[in-house]
Design a protein around this motif. Structure first.
Motif, PDB file in Angstrom:
ATOM      1  N   LEU A  60       0.828  -1.210   0.000  1.00 20.10           N
ATOM      2  CA  LEU A  60       0.000   0.000   0.000  1.00 20.10           C
ATOM      3  C   LEU A  60       0.859   1.256   0.000  1.00 20.10           C
ATOM      4  CD1 LEU A  60      -2.849  -0.972   2.483  1.00 20.10           C
ATOM      5  CD2 LEU A  60      -3.147  -0.377   0.081  1.00 20.10           C
ATOM      6  N   TYR A  61       1.885   1.277   0.839  1.00 19.44           N
ATOM      7  CA  TYR A  61       2.753   2.447   0.909  1.00 19.44           C
ATOM      8  C   TYR A  61       3.643   2.572  -0.324  1.00 19.44           C
ATOM      9  CZ  TYR A  61       1.561   3.673   5.723  1.00 19.44           C
ATOM     10  OH  TYR A  61       0.888   4.082   6.862  1.00 19.44           O
ATOM     11  N   HIS A  62       4.313   1.526  -0.651  1.00 16.76           N
ATOM     12  CA  HIS A  62       5.276   1.604  -1.742  1.00 16.76           C
ATOM     13  C   HIS A  62       4.595   1.837  -3.082  1.00 16.76           C
ATOM     14  CE1 HIS A  62       8.380  -0.826   0.832  1.00 16.76           C
ATOM     15  NE2 HIS A  62       8.055   0.337   1.360  1.00 16.76           N
ATOM     16  N   GLY A  63       3.346   1.405  -3.199  1.00 17.27           N
ATOM     17  CA  GLY A  63       2.601   1.642  -4.433  1.00 17.27           C
ATOM     18  C   GLY A  63       2.351   3.108  -4.698  1.00 17.27           C
ATOM     19  N   THR A  64       2.417   3.935  -3.654  1.00 16.37           N
ATOM     20  CA  THR A  64       2.245   5.379  -3.822  1.00 16.37           C
ATOM     21  C   THR A  64       3.548   6.130  -3.566  1.00 16.37           C
ATOM     22  OG1 THR A  64       1.453   5.534  -1.528  1.00 16.37           O
ATOM     23  CG2 THR A  64      -0.214   5.352  -3.260  1.00 16.37           C
ATOM     24  N   GLY A  65       4.663   5.411  -3.540  1.00 14.53           N
ATOM     25  CA  GLY A  65       5.964   6.046  -3.379  1.00 14.53           C
ATOM     26  C   GLY A  65       6.307   6.454  -1.965  1.00 14.53           C
ATOM     27  N   LEU A  66       5.595   5.932  -0.967  1.00 12.90           N
ATOM     28  CA  LEU A  66       5.833   6.290   0.428  1.00 12.90           C
ATOM     29  C   LEU A  66       6.594   5.184   1.154  1.00 12.90           C
ATOM     30  CD1 LEU A  66       2.300   7.677   1.403  1.00 12.90           C
ATOM     31  CD2 LEU A  66       4.349   9.012   0.865  1.00 12.90           C
ATOM     32  N   ALA A  67       7.422   5.587   2.104  1.00 13.00           N
ATOM     33  CA  ALA A  67       8.065   4.614   2.975  1.00 13.00           C
ATOM     34  C   ALA A  67       7.012   3.980   3.873  1.00 13.00           C
ATOM     35  CB  ALA A  67       9.129   5.302   3.824  1.00 13.00           C
ATOM     36  N   SER A  68       7.105   2.680   4.075  1.00 17.69           N
ATOM     37  CA  SER A  68       6.176   2.039   5.010  1.00 17.69           C
ATOM     38  C   SER A  68       6.628   2.375   6.432  1.00 17.69           C
ATOM     39  CB  SER A  68       6.136   0.527   4.791  1.00 17.69           C
ATOM     40  OG  SER A  68       7.425  -0.040   4.840  1.00 17.69           O
ATOM     41  N   THR A  69       5.675   2.852   7.235  1.00 15.86           N
ATOM     42  CA  THR A  69       5.996   3.405   8.552  1.00 15.86           C
ATOM     43  C   THR A  69       4.964   2.953   9.568  1.00 15.86           C
ATOM     44  OG1 THR A  69       6.974   5.361   7.511  1.00 15.86           O
ATOM     45  CG2 THR A  69       6.390   5.535   9.833  1.00 15.86           C
ATOM     46  N   PHE A  70       5.439   2.552  10.744  1.00 16.03           N
ATOM     47  CA  PHE A  70       4.569   2.124  11.838  1.00 16.03           C
ATOM     48  C   PHE A  70       4.781   3.030  13.041  1.00 16.03           C
ATOM     49  CE2 PHE A  70       4.641  -1.583   9.237  1.00 16.03           C
ATOM     50  CZ  PHE A  70       3.522  -2.349   9.549  1.00 16.03           C
ATOM     51  N   LEU A  71       3.685   3.351  13.732  1.00 15.83           N
ATOM     52  CA  LEU A  71       3.754   4.041  15.018  1.00 15.83           C
ATOM     53  C   LEU A  71       3.770   2.975  16.097  1.00 15.83           C
ATOM     54  CD1 LEU A  71       1.715   7.163  16.075  1.00 15.83           C
ATOM     55  CD2 LEU A  71       2.105   5.278  17.656  1.00 15.83           C
ATOM     56  N   ILE A  72       4.849   2.935  16.879  1.00 14.21           N
ATOM     57  CA  ILE A  72       5.036   1.878  17.870  1.00 14.21           C
ATOM     58  C   ILE A  72       4.977   2.462  19.278  1.00 14.21           C
ATOM     59  CG2 ILE A  72       6.541   0.054  18.718  1.00 14.21           C
ATOM     60  CD1 ILE A  72       5.503  -0.479  15.928  1.00 14.21           C
ATOM     61  N   GLY A  73       3.918   2.117  19.991  1.00 16.50           N
ATOM     62  CA  GLY A  73       3.763   2.515  21.386  1.00 16.50           C
ATOM     63  C   GLY A  73       3.455   1.298  22.235  1.00 16.50           C
ATOM     64  N   PRO A  74       3.157   1.493  23.515  1.00 15.26           N
ATOM     65  CA  PRO A  74       2.892   0.367  24.415  1.00 15.26           C
ATOM     66  C   PRO A  74       1.720  -0.497  23.985  1.00 15.26           C
ATOM     67  CG  PRO A  74       3.266   2.373  25.673  1.00 15.26           C
ATOM     68  CD  PRO A  74       3.158   2.784  24.246  1.00 15.26           C
ATOM     69  N   ALA A  75       0.754   0.086  23.250  1.00 21.24           N
ATOM     70  CA  ALA A  75      -0.433  -0.673  22.855  1.00 21.24           C
ATOM     71  C   ALA A  75      -0.295  -1.337  21.490  1.00 21.24           C
ATOM     72  CB  ALA A  75      -1.655   0.242  22.859  1.00 21.24           C
ATOM     73  N   ALA A  76       0.859  -1.234  20.842  1.00 18.94           N
ATOM     74  CA  ALA A  76       1.046  -1.810  19.504  1.00 18.94           C
ATOM     75  C   ALA A  76       0.845  -3.321  19.528  1.00 18.94           C
ATOM     76  CB  ALA A  76       2.431  -1.475  18.978  1.00 18.94           C
ATOM     77  N   GLN A  77       0.155  -3.819  18.519  1.00 16.53           N
ATOM     78  CA  GLN A  77      -0.141  -5.246  18.418  1.00 16.53           C
ATOM     79  C   GLN A  77       0.326  -5.814  17.073  1.00 16.53           C
ATOM     80  OE1 GLN A  77      -1.408  -7.223  20.801  1.00 16.53           O
ATOM     81  NE2 GLN A  77      -1.409  -5.481  22.209  1.00 16.53           N
ATOM     82  N   PRO A  78       0.962  -7.008  17.108  1.00 16.68           N
ATOM     83  CA  PRO A  78       1.246  -7.834  18.284  1.00 16.68           C
ATOM     84  C   PRO A  78       2.328  -7.206  19.173  1.00 16.68           C
ATOM     85  CG  PRO A  78       2.319  -8.756  16.368  1.00 16.68           C
ATOM     86  CD  PRO A  78       1.457  -7.629  15.865  1.00 16.68           C
ATOM     87  N   ALA A  79       2.479  -7.731  20.375  1.00 17.01           N
ATOM     88  CA  ALA A  79       3.371  -7.128  21.358  1.00 17.01           C
ATOM     89  C   ALA A  79       4.826  -7.112  20.900  1.00 17.01           C
ATOM     90  CB  ALA A  79       3.242  -7.867  22.700  1.00 17.01           C
ATOM     91  N   ASP A  80       5.203  -8.049  20.034  1.00 18.65           N
ATOM     92  CA  ASP A  80       6.596  -8.114  19.562  1.00 18.65           C
ATOM     93  C   ASP A  80       6.770  -7.454  18.193  1.00 18.65           C
ATOM     94  OD1 ASP A  80       5.196  -9.975  18.063  1.00 18.65           O
ATOM     95  OD2 ASP A  80       6.726 -11.544  18.214  1.00 18.65           O
TER      96      ASP A  80
END
Length: 250
Positions: A60-80
């Motif tokens: 989804l990201y790379h198809g529009t020329g964007l870096a794939s990016t995740f916001l990682i906080g204490p509630a991120a799932q899965p935990a690892d």
């Protein structure tokens, strides 16, 4: 006491992405690359197949020329998830604190000043120009996207007028009884004059008349001047997060 999940939801509402696609429990936000928070995944629930979800997000990201990016906080799932992204070659960026305060506390702790603060319901061209200057972005296309993101949520826009134009700005998103502080910035030539504190106080004084009694903000963990102001104003850290990103393959 507000929970981390509730704060995550407030952030989603305070700075809305132009496009949000659900991928098996993950919210994939895309907004033409304007700001990390509007172009990152909020991993709210664990996918049934994490590998498949990762591949779909990256497509989804790379198809529009964007870096794939995740916001990682204490509630991120899965935990690892943070470890999984590290193993996949993602880089850790922008450690950020999410802080909260009672509006009454901030108004009590920040003294009034002779800095005149104007409050509007929409950002004008001068407001956006200073936002662009201080946030490191520019160009008509970028500003058009930024305006669309900002105006997707009711908000108050503060500005301080100097002899040569606007010298300080701030935005307060209005989400129920909460206000979310965004874009608090002072022109480099007008810093250390109390304008940031005046903008913060002006926004919250106005917001209290709209039924807002609590406020949240996001601040980079290494932004010492901002942290000193927020500590003086009575903010405390509720949680923290960072981003994991992997650019489009060359």
């Amino acid at each position: 006491m507000v929970t981390v999940a509730e704060l995550d939801d407030l952030m989603l509402q305070g700075w809305r992405a132009l496009t949000c696609t659900e991928v098996d429990g993950w919210l994939v936000r895309r907004s033409a690359g304007v700001t990390s928070r509007a172009n990152s995944v909020v991993p709210v629930a664990p996918p049934a197949d994490v590998g498949k979800a990762l591949r779909e997000v990256e497509d989804l990201y790379h198809g529009t020329g964007l870096a794939s990016t995740f916001l990682i906080g204490p509630a991120a799932q899965p935990a690892d998830l943070d470890e999984l992204l590290t193993a996949r070659g993602y880089t850790r960026l922008r450690p950020t604190l999410l802080q909260t305060a009672d509006v009454a506390t901030v108004l009590e702790r920040l003294p009034s000043s002779d800095v005149a603060v104007r409050i509007d319901k929409r950002p004008d061209a001068d407001w956006l120009a200073l936002w662009s200057l201080t946030d490191g972005r520019g160009g008509a296309e970028t500003l058009a996207v930024a305006r669309e993101i900002m105006e997707a949520t009711p908000a108050l826009y503060a500005s301080v007028e100097g002899p040569s134009g606007i010298t300080a700005i701030g935005r307060l998103a209005l989400v129920g009884t909460w206000g979310g502080l965004y874009g608090l910035a002072v022109h480099p030539d007008a810093r250390r004059q109390g304008q940031a504190a005046a903008v913060l106080r002006g926004l919250l004084a106005e917001a209290s008349g709209h039924g807002v009694d609590s406020v949240w903000l996001q601040v980079l963990a290494d932004n010492e001047p901002a942290l000193k102001l927020y500590d003086r104003a009575g903010f405390t850290t509720a949680t923290r997060y960072h981003y994991r990103t992997r650019p489009v393959a060359g």
